[in-house]
Design a protein around this motif. Structure first.
Motif: not given
Length: 812
Positions: A571-576, A616-618, A627-633
């Protein structure tokens, strides 16, 4: 003498040092897969679908008979030979009963002994194939039809139905041997107006149908298509010009190979006329009565039918040998009683039997030495199977945690993909060998490039002219030349193997996955992610346009890592959203024989053309669907524009995406080509591959997000991909659900209703309006001008228009 032939067969089984060749290795692998599936038996639709569709080309009776061994141990050639010995005993017993019912017990025992002396029978008993099972089924049907011919009643009719069902489950074309006996029984019932006989034959047909329908019902379409495709393999067989003397006498000239030179003329003894003194007892001594005539005509009809078939092989008419053994026994008994002194005849027969023994233990198929050659090779210390097994073990020493799929360029009896996969499997090695370059032209580079992307290694026989490759020579030459000139591939080993020469193994210059032991970890953890310039991992200079790769490091238990699904977004820093790179961790190549803590490093190719700057990499991942998804940004700074790089990590879903695009466009040739590629270049058969469950999770999660964000194009692509997975797994209901959704969100594409109609008509049979279904199936071909264009006034087009299956012709 028959017992001596059996002892020679046992010695041959123990001493032959050659591994199984093409067909035998394939049958052994199928038996292993059935055994593995039987071990996981459960009362579910998924398990039954796997059981029914596991073997779509070969009827499965041979593999079912092997379940006693294959379900509790790794099924190898020794296990197959054990099954063959059991079948050989049944075949000899049925032959004895065939002679006893038609004539007398002496004829029966003599026929059984003669049958065991035939080199064709012992030769096919030495290899694990479907032909011996077919011989047993056809012999049972001969016996049952003869019993019914002499004593018409319900029990023989039931026996005949069971035998016919077993023949169809052994090899579908075996029913061609029964055309005359079944036709004669039906004709006799019609001529004599014996309605009870017709009822009995109805019982026969119903019984056979009930036995074979559970397999033929779901697989009938594949049986028909395989039958048509079989003609394309004629270049592998000995053929003569159609209608020539060579063509008509092929199987006569092969009789010495099947029966031996000493015994192949004995059936003619049954045709020698009796002296006047023996006329009173003719029914008991020569086949001039109805039974003998029926046996003779059954052989002639089988001979003629298989002669009319263009493809010929010595194995094809082996089921007729019990008839020739019986006729030989009848002739010998006749000669013994009427013409010659028994003492003289006994010595002649003994001499002929020794001639047969000399020809015994001769291979009828590739992948077997004669007994003499086997003894010679053992004496000299040559053992190709043992040497190949030792060499295969060296291929996994450096990467014991990873599965590896190897493309085999040559196609030789000892060096085929089937043989090598079999040898790896009986050693529990994480290796699967697949044929490389199975296309008819090197110009089909798109498919060949996918092979370079999907396969982990390539195997070549140094100095070999690619072996017996048929029309695939140009494509295989293209692959070899590309490997030799590419900077991404290198010869990792060149090993001499006895009787094979030097074997070359091509591997990627930079391994896309690295695995090492790590500290115990409670769950899968992403240790780091960074961008690495291509010059740091590839042999090239660091220039401005050097490609970049994502380097991900994971830790966790081997079992959890092997079941981890990863969703990556940039993503871009603005979330796109700038791009996505979803995948199975380590491309699903990680195996988990035991729970061990591992560290896995993988490199994804930089296929996202990103500008320089901050991004930004999510990353989200999941090892257990419960189990729930694990997330890292993570924020990354790209110093230079991220250029697309060459593929390092194999992309197992690349053909799946091509299939989806081909299905959307109605490109059936590309769809078929990529479906074949995707299903064959896999480590595990599609129906048994747990990786596909992970892939479905991967795509389903992305589909839910596309639906929530109303991304129509993404929804369409994902529905096609999920539908293609369902089609490959023979899950017609799930595929139908996806195509039904596609008809609603993409109404302008007429291929979606066509695919849906195809599934409904031929698989799920959920037909609501036959005319509408046929219209949906045919319309895209009309629309594209491939079927009955507007100006086409041919009879079949007018008939389709009259039935309102295609639009009426328009007036120009």
């Amino acid at each position: 003498m028959a017992m001596l032939a059996l002892m020679l067969l046992l010695a041959w089984n123990l001493l032959d040092p050659l591994p199984p060749a093409w067909d035998e290795a394939q049958h052994l692998l199928l038996a292993q897969q059935y055994g593995d599936l039987w071990q996981r038996w459960q009362l579910s639709d998924d398990w039954w679908r796997q059981w029914v569709f596991l073997s779509q080309r070969y009827p499965p009776l041979t593999y079912w008979l092997s379940l006693v061994i294959s379900s509790w141990s790794t099924f190898d050639r020794a296990g197959g030979q054990l099954i063959n010995l059991l079948l050989l005993g049944i075949l000899a017993g049925v032959t004895q009963r065939l002679g006893a019912v038609g004539w007398n017990p002496t004829v029966g025992w003599l026929a059984a002994g003669l049958l065991l002396l035939y080199p064709g029978i012992t030769g096919i008993s030495h290899v694990y194939m479907t032909d011996l099972t077919l011989c047993v089924g056809v012999a049972l049907a001969f016996w049952a039809s003869l019993v019914y011919w002499t004593q018409p009643s319900g029990l023989p009719a039931l026996m005949l139905g069971i035998s016919l069902g077993l023949v169809l489950l052994a090899k579908w074309n075996g029913v061609l041997f029964l055309v005359f006996p079944l036709g004669a029984l039906l004709l006799r019932g019609l001529i004599q107006k014996r309605w009870r006989v017709l009822l009995h034959l109805g019982l026969t047909g119903i019984t056979a149908f009930l036995i074979c329908f559970p397999w033929y019902g779901p697989n009938w379409l594949f049986v028909i298509s395989n039958g048509f495709n079989y003609a394309a393999t004629t270049h592998y067989y000995i053929t003569c010009a159609t209608g020539s003397w060579c063509w008509w006498t092929t199987y006569l000239r092969w009789l010495p190979l099947q029966m031996s030179w000493g015994l192949c003329l004995l059936p003619l003894l049954s045709l020698i006329p009796l002296p006047p003194s023996g006329i009173r007892n003719w029914r008991h001594h020569i086949p001039c009565g109805s039974v003998g005539l029926a046996v003779g005509l059954t052989y002639v009809s089988g001979y003629l039918i298989y002669t009319l078939i263009g493809i010929k092989d010595p194995r094809f008419t082996l089921p007729l040998l019990p008839l020739l053994a019986v006729l030989s026994a009848v002739g010998i008994q006749h000669l013994w009683r009427q013409w010659w002194h028994p003492f003289k005849l006994g010595w002649v027969l003994l001499m002929l039997a020794f001639m047969a023994l000399i020809q015994a233990s001769q291979p009828l198929t590739p992948g077997a030495s004669s007994l003499g050659e086997a003894i010679s090779q053992q004496t000299r210390g040559y053992h190709p199977q043992r040497d190949l097994q030792q060499w295969l073990a060296t291929l996994t020493e450096a990467e014991s945690w990873l599965r590896s799929t190897v493309g085999v360029i040559p196609n030789l009896p000892l060096l085929s993909s089937e043989t090598l996969t079999y040898l790896a499997r009986i050693q529990s090695l994480p290796l699967v060998f697949v044929p490389a370059g199975q296309v008819t032209s090197a110009e089909q580079q798109e498919r060949l490039q996918l092979e370079f992307n999907l396969l982990d290694q390539f195997l070549h026989h140094s100095g070999e002219d690619l072996g017996k490759v048929g029309p695939y020579g140009p494509a295989k030459s293209f692959i070899l030349e590309s490997l030799q000139t590419s900077d991404l591939w290198t010869v990792s080993s060149e090993t001499p193997v006895s009787v094979l020469g030097r074997l070359q193994v091509f591997r990627r210059q930079h391994p896309p996955i690295q695995v090492e032991m790590a500290d115990p970890q409670s769950e899968v953890t992403l240790e780091s992610i960074q961008l690495v310039q291509g010059c740091e991992i590839l042999t090239q200079s660091c220039e401005q346009a050097s490609p970049w790769f994502w380097q991900l490091e994971w830790q966790g238990s081997s079992t959890d890592l092997a079941n981890t699904v990863v969703w990556l977004e940039v993503e871009t820093p603005t979330g796109d959203l700038e791009g996505q790179a979803d995948h199975l961790l380590a491309s699903g190549q990680l195996r988990s024989p035991q729970v061990s803590p591992l560290k896995v490093t993988e490199w994804l190719d930089g296929t996202l053309d990103l500008p320089a700057g901050s991004h930004v990499i999510q990353i989200r991942w999941q090892s257990d669907p419960n189990q729930p998804l694990r997330t890292e940004r993570i924020k990354v700074q790209i110093p230079d524009a991220l250029h697309a790089g060459v593929s390092l990590l194999p992309q197992p879903n690349a053909p799946l995406q091509r299939m989806a695009a081909a299905a959307e466009q109605g490109d059936l040739d590309q769809l078929s080509s990529h479906l074949s590629l995707w299903t064959t270049l896999r480590h595990t058969p599609v129906l048994l591959d747990p990786q596909l469950d992970l892939t479905v999770r991967l795509l389903s999660q992305r589909l839910q997000e596309a639906e929530a964000d109303q991304l129509l194009n993404d929804q369409i692509s994902l529905h096609y991909q999920l539908a293609m997975i369902a089609v490959a797994r023979m899950d017609a209901s799930t595929a139908q659900d996806h195509f039904l959704t596609l008809t609603q969100i993409q109404p302008e594409n007429h291929w979606n209703p066509a695919f849906l109609a195809f599934l409904r008509l031929l698989f799920t049979h959920e037909v609501q309006d036959l005319g509408q279904e046929l219209q949906s199936l045919l319309y895209p071909f009309v629309e594209r001008g491939e079927l009955c264009a507007a100006k086409d006034s041919s009879d079949h087009c007018e008939l389709l228009r009259r039935w309102q299956l295609i639009p009426s012709a328009t007036t120009p």
